[in-house]
Write an enzyme that holds these catalytic residues in place. Structure first.
Site, PDB file in Angstrom:
ATOM      1  N   ASN A   1       0.887  -1.094   0.246  1.00 31.71           N
ATOM      2  CA  ASN A   1       0.479   0.152   0.123  1.00 31.71           C
ATOM      3  C   ASN A   1       0.812   0.964   0.501  1.00 31.71           C
ATOM      4  O   ASN A   1       0.936   2.407  -0.897  1.00 31.71           O
ATOM      5  CB  ASN A   1      -0.571  -0.172   1.218  1.00 31.71           C
ATOM      6  CG  ASN A   1      -2.224   1.313   1.380  1.00 31.71           C
ATOM      7  OD1 ASN A   1      -2.881   1.507   0.591  1.00 31.71           O
ATOM      8  ND2 ASN A   1      -1.543   2.155   2.102  1.00 31.71           N
ATOM      9  N   ASP A   2       1.976   1.559   0.817  1.00 40.03           N
ATOM     10  CA  ASP A   2       2.338   3.189   0.970  1.00 40.03           C
ATOM     11  C   ASP A   2       3.021   3.670  -0.381  1.00 40.03           C
ATOM     12  O   ASP A   2       3.714   4.614  -0.449  1.00 40.03           O
ATOM     13  CB  ASP A   2       2.864   2.633   2.208  1.00 40.03           C
ATOM     14  CG  ASP A   2       2.424   2.512   3.507  1.00 40.03           C
ATOM     15  OD1 ASP A   2       0.995   2.913   3.834  1.00 40.03           O
ATOM     16  OD2 ASP A   2       2.773   2.065   4.711  1.00 40.03           O
TER      17      ASP A   2
END
Length: 456
Positions: free
Chosen positions: A383-384
């Protein structure tokens, strides 16, 4: 054993350590590097045991046996997702061992040590204790035994530097007075300093601190080599300290933030925060058969693995999917972000377990130019490292270089839920019209996608 043979054996061990570090810089030679490092360590221990008569040999052998009995099962059974916290524990034990050895040498020497040796002793006790206490806190954060968010309390901004000043003062007192109580107080205050040093660090910054503490431990080992008049400890500690420092710098660059922002960002609100709340915003979802069709008729696919892949232990299913795409003539590569997962090289090791060819693994700078001509970017449990919020000022990951999956024609996220990543912020790409989500356990989702692809 003559001193000449001892020094030659230590030289051979040092060469093994250097070659080990060189091997670990490449996935292709990492296994060989591990073996060389292990051989060097065994050689150093054996030579130390047989070179000179040692007191309390029985206790030494018992300690080695106990350490082996604890360490081997831990290394063999630990899950890949728990490897960072295991590394943190091992690192902390190294710092504690160096500090304890320095204290014992101080107590045994009395007033006979030179100022130089005393200075090395003070450094080892201070930094070794900080490394131990800080590593324990990072273990607790990564293991989920305490919050992964930054921990800041009123007055902490003053208490942290005050504790550091007191530690330095006690170190000077040890040098001037050689008092036993002073070195014990130095160890206690340094332990407190280690805790305060790591508490404000949160979220995705924790692995960077593990690397920094690893460098601290290396420096304490080097200093203890000076205290014990052991050249091999000096060389090995310097290697670990230097490599840990370089790795910390590279990880901070990969996060796009200065190291001071990592360590003290919580005081200014710029630290990564740790997991946030799940979003209830609408997204476009699809099933495994839909993903199979998209991938089967693509010409180029880039896969971005993340921590979710490790949690699901889905690397085998992913490798099977890629093999099927290869048979269909689809060009597939893996985009590896420097800080994907919970430690450097986490994804490389995970994919190596599934025998993924090294040629398919591409670093961020290599894969980003390919994404504008990529048909499908498949994000598995990350995600990040793909979050466009990194390009926006004022977010916890602002300035962090990311893998630009949003430049691909289509993006597919494999996610268990809508919870944010480790940095604790939402990913706007999830709601983009080019993005679709396949919910569920990554291993189950990939297995179903493989089944659907075989039926096409």
């Amino acid at each position: 054993m003559s001193d000449t043979w001892v020094q030659l054996a230590y030289l051979a061990a040092a060469v093994c350590f250097i070659l080990a570090l060189k091997g670990l810089s490449s996935p292709r030679y990492a296994r060989r590097g591990n073996w060389l490092g292990a051989i060097g360590a065994v050689l150093a221990v054996v030579v130390t045991l047989v070179a000179d008569p040692l007191d309390h040999m029985a206790l030494i052998l018992v300690a080695i046996a106990v350490g082996t009995a604890l360490g081997v099962p831990a290394a063999r059974t630990v899950a890949m997702t728990a490897m960072p916290q295991l590394v943190a524990l091992f690192n902390g034990v190294g710092g504690a061992a160096a500090a304890i050895v320095a204290i014992v040498e101080f107590l045994a020497s009395g007033d006979n040590e030179s100022k130089g040796i005393l200075a090395a002793t003070v450094f080892t006790v201070l930094v070794g204790s900080v490394s131990f206490a800080g590593s324990v806190v990072t273990f607790l954060k990564l293991q989920g035994l305490m919050t992964s968010r930054p921990v800041v309390f009123p007055g902490m901004q003053l208490l942290l530097p005050l504790t550091a000043v007191v530690a330095v003062f006690l170190g000077g007192l040890v040098l001037s007075s050689r008092e036993t109580w002073a070195v014990m107080a130095l160890a206690a205050v340094s332990l407190l300093l280690g805790v305060l040093f790591v508490l404000p660090v949160g979220g995705a910054d924790v692995p960077i601190v593990i690397s920094l503490l690893n460098a601290f431990t290396g420096l304490t080992v080097a200093a203890s080599g000076f205290v014990l008049d052991n050249v091999l400890l000096l060389v090995a500690g310097t290697l670990v300290g230097a490599s840990g420092t370089l790795l910390t710098r590279l990880m901070a660059q990969a996060m796009g933030r200065p190291l001071t922002g990592t360590l003290f960002g919580a005081f200014s609100g710029t630290s990564t925060l740790g997991g946030g709340q799940a979003s209830d915003r609408p997204v476009r979802s699809l099933g495994p058969s839909d993903v199979a069709v998209m991938l089967a008729y693509a010409q180029r696919v880039v896969i971005v693995p993340g921590y979710g892949l490790a949690v699901a232990q889905a690397q085998g299913a992913l490798k099977e999917l890629v093999d099927l795409l290869d048979e269909r003539g689809v060009e597939v590569s893996y985009g590896i972000h420097p800080v994907a997962g919970r430690m450097p090289g986490h994804m490389n090791v995970l994919l190596a377990e599934a025998n993924v060819p090294y040629e398919q693994l591409k670093e961020m700078d290599e894969v980003n130019p390919e994404l504008p001509s990529t048909d499908v970017a498949l994000v598995v449990g990350a995600n990040d490292v793909v979050n466009p919020a990194a390009r926006t000022p004022g977010t916890p990951i602002s300035g962090m270089p990311i893998i630009n999956v949003d430049q691909a024609e289509s993006v597919v996220f494999l996610k268990r839920s809508m919870r944010p990543g480790f940095a604790g912020i939402d990913n706007e790409l999830l709601y983009d019209e080019k993005t679709q989500l396949l919910f569920g356990d990554a291993k189950d989702s990939l297995t179903q996608t493989v089944t659907a692809l075989k039926s096409l």
